[in-house]
Design a protein around this motif. Sequence first.
Motif, PDB file in Angstrom:
ATOM      1  N   THR A 191       0.846  -1.191   0.000  1.00 53.83           N
ATOM      2  CA  THR A 191       0.000   0.000   0.000  1.00 53.83           C
ATOM      3  C   THR A 191       0.883   1.243   0.000  1.00 53.83           C
ATOM      4  OG1 THR A 191      -1.749  -1.139   1.222  1.00 53.83           O
ATOM      5  CG2 THR A 191      -1.807   1.270   1.197  1.00 53.83           C
ATOM      6  N   TRP A 192       0.813   2.036  -1.087  1.00 55.22           N
ATOM      7  CA  TRP A 192       1.493   3.321  -1.195  1.00 55.22           C
ATOM      8  C   TRP A 192       0.453   4.413  -1.017  1.00 55.22           C
ATOM      9  CZ3 TRP A 192       6.790   3.362  -3.139  1.00 55.22           C
ATOM     10  CH2 TRP A 192       7.275   2.102  -3.504  1.00 55.22           C
ATOM     11  N   ALA A 193       0.835   5.516  -0.391  1.00 48.99           N
ATOM     12  CA  ALA A 193      -0.114   6.609  -0.153  1.00 48.99           C
ATOM     13  C   ALA A 193       0.631   7.919   0.051  1.00 48.99           C
ATOM     14  CB  ALA A 193      -0.997   6.312   1.057  1.00 48.99           C
ATOM     15  N   TRP A 194      -0.067   9.030  -0.136  1.00 46.12           N
ATOM     16  CA  TRP A 194       0.415  10.373   0.171  1.00 46.12           C
ATOM     17  C   TRP A 194       1.753  10.722  -0.490  1.00 46.12           C
ATOM     18  CZ3 TRP A 194      -3.426  13.069   1.832  1.00 46.12           C
ATOM     19  CH2 TRP A 194      -4.421  12.466   2.624  1.00 46.12           C
ATOM     20  N   PRO A 195       1.898  10.456  -1.805  1.00 50.26           N
ATOM     21  CA  PRO A 195       3.148  10.856  -2.467  1.00 50.26           C
ATOM     22  C   PRO A 195       3.202  12.369  -2.658  1.00 50.26           C
ATOM     23  CG  PRO A 195       1.591  10.033  -4.086  1.00 50.26           C
ATOM     24  CD  PRO A 195       0.949   9.812  -2.742  1.00 50.26           C
ATOM     25  N   VAL A 196       4.379  12.952  -2.454  1.00 52.89           N
ATOM     26  CA  VAL A 196       4.554  14.396  -2.658  1.00 52.89           C
ATOM     27  C   VAL A 196       5.997  14.651  -3.063  1.00 52.89           C
ATOM     28  CG1 VAL A 196       4.989  14.795  -0.187  1.00 52.89           C
ATOM     29  CG2 VAL A 196       4.206  16.678  -1.638  1.00 52.89           C
ATOM     30  N   SER A 233      -0.827  10.632   7.859  1.00 60.36           N
ATOM     31  CA  SER A 233      -1.453  11.089   6.617  1.00 60.36           C
ATOM     32  C   SER A 233      -0.936  12.480   6.282  1.00 60.36           C
ATOM     33  CB  SER A 233      -2.987  11.118   6.735  1.00 60.36           C
ATOM     34  OG  SER A 233      -3.411  12.190   7.565  1.00 60.36           O
ATOM     35  N   HIS A 234      -1.359  13.012   5.110  1.00 64.08           N
ATOM     36  CA  HIS A 234      -1.060  14.382   4.698  1.00 64.08           C
ATOM     37  C   HIS A 234       0.437  14.711   4.797  1.00 64.08           C
ATOM     38  CE1 HIS A 234      -5.407  14.496   5.415  1.00 64.08           C
ATOM     39  NE2 HIS A 234      -5.437  15.512   4.578  1.00 64.08           N
ATOM     40  N   VAL A 235       1.241  13.816   4.228  1.00 65.72           N
ATOM     41  CA  VAL A 235       2.682  14.065   4.170  1.00 65.72           C
ATOM     42  C   VAL A 235       2.940  15.268   3.261  1.00 65.72           C
ATOM     43  CG1 VAL A 235       4.916  13.082   3.549  1.00 65.72           C
ATOM     44  CG2 VAL A 235       3.121  11.607   4.511  1.00 65.72           C
ATOM     45  N   THR A 236       3.752  16.208   3.703  1.00 69.73           N
ATOM     46  CA  THR A 236       4.072  17.381   2.894  1.00 69.73           C
ATOM     47  C   THR A 236       5.487  17.855   3.200  1.00 69.73           C
ATOM     48  OG1 THR A 236       3.221  19.544   2.189  1.00 69.73           O
ATOM     49  CG2 THR A 236       3.210  19.098   4.544  1.00 69.73           C
ATOM     50  N   TRP A 237       6.060  18.585   2.248  1.00 69.88           N
ATOM     51  CA  TRP A 237       7.405  19.130   2.417  1.00 69.88           C
ATOM     52  C   TRP A 237       7.348  20.513   3.053  1.00 69.88           C
ATOM     53  CZ3 TRP A 237      11.934  16.553   1.347  1.00 69.88           C
ATOM     54  CH2 TRP A 237      11.835  15.394   0.577  1.00 69.88           C
ATOM     55  N   LEU A 238       8.314  20.788   3.933  1.00 69.07           N
ATOM     56  CA  LEU A 238       8.588  22.132   4.430  1.00 69.07           C
ATOM     57  C   LEU A 238       9.948  22.518   3.874  1.00 69.07           C
ATOM     58  CD1 LEU A 238       7.482  22.041   8.197  1.00 69.07           C
ATOM     59  CD2 LEU A 238       6.380  23.278   6.328  1.00 69.07           C
ATOM     60  N   SER A 288       9.429  17.009  -4.052  1.00 69.99           N
ATOM     61  CA  SER A 288      10.213  18.224  -3.858  1.00 69.99           C
ATOM     62  C   SER A 288      11.497  18.070  -4.672  1.00 69.99           C
ATOM     63  CB  SER A 288      10.551  18.441  -2.384  1.00 69.99           C
ATOM     64  OG  SER A 288      11.399  19.557  -2.211  1.00 69.99           O
ATOM     65  N   GLY A 289      11.647  18.891  -5.723  1.00 67.67           N
ATOM     66  CA  GLY A 289      12.826  18.760  -6.575  1.00 67.67           C
ATOM     67  C   GLY A 289      12.875  17.392  -7.223  1.00 67.67           C
ATOM     68  N   ASP A 290      13.952  16.668  -6.973  1.00 71.60           N
ATOM     69  CA  ASP A 290      14.083  15.332  -7.548  1.00 71.60           C
ATOM     70  C   ASP A 290      13.834  14.231  -6.520  1.00 71.60           C
ATOM     71  OD1 ASP A 290      16.311  15.650  -5.956  1.00 71.60           O
ATOM     72  OD2 ASP A 290      17.772  15.143  -7.515  1.00 71.60           O
ATOM     73  N   ARG A 291      13.180  14.589  -5.399  1.00 68.38           N
ATOM     74  CA  ARG A 291      12.911  13.595  -4.353  1.00 68.38           C
ATOM     75  C   ARG A 291      11.410  13.434  -4.131  1.00 68.38           C
ATOM     76  NH1 ARG A 291      16.269  14.053   0.994  1.00 68.38           N
ATOM     77  NH2 ARG A 291      15.493  16.203   1.073  1.00 68.38           N
ATOM     78  N   LEU A 292      11.044  12.230  -3.756  1.00 67.32           N
ATOM     79  CA  LEU A 292       9.655  11.891  -3.502  1.00 67.32           C
ATOM     80  C   LEU A 292       9.514  11.406  -2.060  1.00 67.32           C
ATOM     81  CD1 LEU A 292       6.761  11.290  -4.761  1.00 67.32           C
ATOM     82  CD2 LEU A 292       7.574   8.928  -4.982  1.00 67.32           C
ATOM     83  N   ALA A 293       8.582  12.000  -1.322  1.00 67.29           N
ATOM     84  CA  ALA A 293       8.215  11.508   0.004  1.00 67.29           C
ATOM     85  C   ALA A 293       6.884  10.774  -0.116  1.00 67.29           C
ATOM     86  CB  ALA A 293       8.114  12.652   1.001  1.00 67.29           C
ATOM     87  N   PHE A 294       6.704   9.723   0.665  1.00 66.77           N
ATOM     88  CA  PHE A 294       5.473   8.947   0.575  1.00 66.77           C
ATOM     89  C   PHE A 294       5.305   8.086   1.824  1.00 66.77           C
ATOM     90  CE2 PHE A 294       8.936   6.650  -1.448  1.00 66.77           C
ATOM     91  CZ  PHE A 294       8.852   5.382  -0.894  1.00 66.77           C
ATOM     92  N   TYR A 295       4.073   7.624   2.019  1.00 64.91           N
ATOM     93  CA  TYR A 295       3.775   6.636   3.055  1.00 64.91           C
ATOM     94  C   TYR A 295       3.686   5.270   2.384  1.00 64.91           C
ATOM     95  CZ  TYR A 295       1.180   3.962   6.555  1.00 64.91           C
ATOM     96  OH  TYR A 295       0.773   3.000   7.453  1.00 64.91           O
ATOM     97  N   TYR A 296       4.223   4.253   3.062  1.00 65.25           N
ATOM     98  CA  TYR A 296       4.159   2.896   2.529  1.00 65.25           C
ATOM     99  C   TYR A 296       3.944   1.916   3.671  1.00 65.25           C
ATOM    100  CZ  TYR A 296       5.631  -1.671   0.844  1.00 65.25           C
ATOM    101  OH  TYR A 296       5.665  -3.016   0.545  1.00 65.25           O
ATOM    102  N   GLN A 297       3.129   0.898   3.390  1.00 68.38           N
ATOM    103  CA  GLN A 297       3.028  -0.224   4.321  1.00 68.38           C
ATOM    104  C   GLN A 297       2.786  -1.501   3.529  1.00 68.38           C
ATOM    105  OE1 GLN A 297      -0.542   0.717   6.697  1.00 68.38           O
ATOM    106  NE2 GLN A 297      -1.608  -0.942   5.638  1.00 68.38           N
ATOM    107  N   ASN A 298       3.178  -2.630   4.110  1.00 67.72           N
ATOM    108  CA  ASN A 298       2.760  -3.900   3.541  1.00 67.72           C
ATOM    109  C   ASN A 298       2.195  -4.777   4.646  1.00 67.72           C
ATOM    110  OD1 ASN A 298       4.835  -5.580   4.717  1.00 67.72           O
ATOM    111  ND2 ASN A 298       6.259  -4.905   3.130  1.00 67.72           N
ATOM    112  N   SER A 299       1.376  -5.708   4.235  1.00 64.44           N
ATOM    113  CA  SER A 299       0.699  -6.558   5.211  1.00 64.44           C
ATOM    114  C   SER A 299       0.441  -7.922   4.604  1.00 64.44           C
ATOM    115  CB  SER A 299      -0.627  -5.913   5.648  1.00 64.44           C
ATOM    116  OG  SER A 299      -1.419  -5.604   4.512  1.00 64.44           O
ATOM    117  N   VAL A 300       0.358  -8.913   5.450  1.00 66.45           N
ATOM    118  CA  VAL A 300       0.080 -10.272   5.001  1.00 66.45           C
ATOM    119  C   VAL A 300      -1.409 -10.386   4.720  1.00 66.45           C
ATOM    120  CG1 VAL A 300       0.175 -12.719   5.585  1.00 66.45           C
ATOM    121  CG2 VAL A 300       1.998 -11.186   6.343  1.00 66.45           C
ATOM    122  N   ARG A 301      -1.739 -10.601   3.450  1.00 67.93           N
ATOM    123  CA  ARG A 301      -3.135 -10.706   2.998  1.00 67.93           C
ATOM    124  C   ARG A 301      -3.963  -9.484   3.406  1.00 67.93           C
ATOM    125  NH1 ARG A 301      -1.718 -15.900   4.693  1.00 67.93           N
ATOM    126  NH2 ARG A 301      -1.636 -17.413   2.999  1.00 67.93           N
ATOM    127  N   GLY A 302      -3.297  -8.345   3.571  1.00 68.30           N
ATOM    128  CA  GLY A 302      -4.005  -7.112   3.858  1.00 68.30           C
ATOM    129  C   GLY A 302      -4.601  -7.019   5.235  1.00 68.30           C
TER     130      GLY A 302
END
Length: 360
Positions: free
Chosen positions: A92-97, A152-157, A99-113
């Motif tokens: 599960t990928w979420a909240w990609p954002v 949630s709501h990952v953002t760059w400062l 800045s320049g040439d870098r990407l911040a994001f949330y990620y998780q994995n789980s067994v059978r969800g």
Amino acid sequence: MLLTLACSHGEPFEVEDHASDGLFAAGDPARLTFGEDVGEPSWLPDGSAIVYAGGALTGTPPDRCLLVAPASGGSITSEVCNAAPLADIVDTWAWPVVSGDRLAFYYQNSVRGISPTIAGIYVAPLAAPAVSAPVRSIPFTAPDGRFYVAASHVTWLGSGELLFIGYSEQTVQPCPLCDPIRVEYPLALLRGPAEPGATFTAVPGIAFPTSAVAGASADEIYFTLAGDSRIYHRVLSTGAQTVVRDFAGAGIARDLSFSAGRLAAVVGGKVKVWLEPAGPLQSSDEGGHLQVLDLAAGNQQRLTGDDRWFRHPAWSPAGTALVGEGHAVNIDQDPNAPPEQPVLDTVVTPRGDLWIYGAP
């Protein structure tokens, strides 16, 4: 324990004169995606494309992947999925954002969800996003002793610091005879350097935030609070705080985006707020109306009607286009009923797609 359900229909909508302010022309929006589990859009710095999370194309369903598509519409140009390629692991990928040439994001994995085995906030090269050492693994205990279970709501400062909302959880009882349930709710804004193993600390004086974005500089943010109709502005270095806009009867404000002197917010719609001794615990959110503000000119426009509600809007870098996650809405009400009669039911389609107003 009281549950309030904010649903704005009829009179609370406060429809403005859409033609007078000229923020967007008639005929918008245009649909960009026809996918599954689509949401949390962000823009590439040059405004050419949108990065977002959505259902797998070439990955293993029900993975939720990282996708890139042209802002002008067209086929997906990039998909990142299967960080854990085993068949019984759900990515599960979420909240990609970006800045320049870098990407911040949330990620998780789980067994059978079922239960996450790995979760956190990551930063990786935009050209080759990968899950390696987390900037902040989740769950975690912050320096103030608070325990956070989600984000949630990952953002760059600026280019070197991240801001995100940290969630806690609590048992609530929906009604006197109902079984207790556990709800996750936004508790604090956390900031820290965008590097592996960073320490994140809460922004002081902000409790129960529901969205936050950087302003014109890395020293200022706009944010919203649970159960609150106002948008706030905060200077981080001094703590100076003002109210930018109060939507009052239009409903609860959340899901902010800022670019080029313009703000966007989701207002009203359908969102749950549990009124508990600890404070207002805002949980499930099925979307609401898009409101846009030009801060310099003082213009405001509500973009949406009653047939589609939005979540997670994102301004283009130039502030000329707005993309958001749109959901079809069916409002069930007797057509002969007086305006003050409550709506019988509101059904929001859980499956959303990306829609765009304006041109990048």
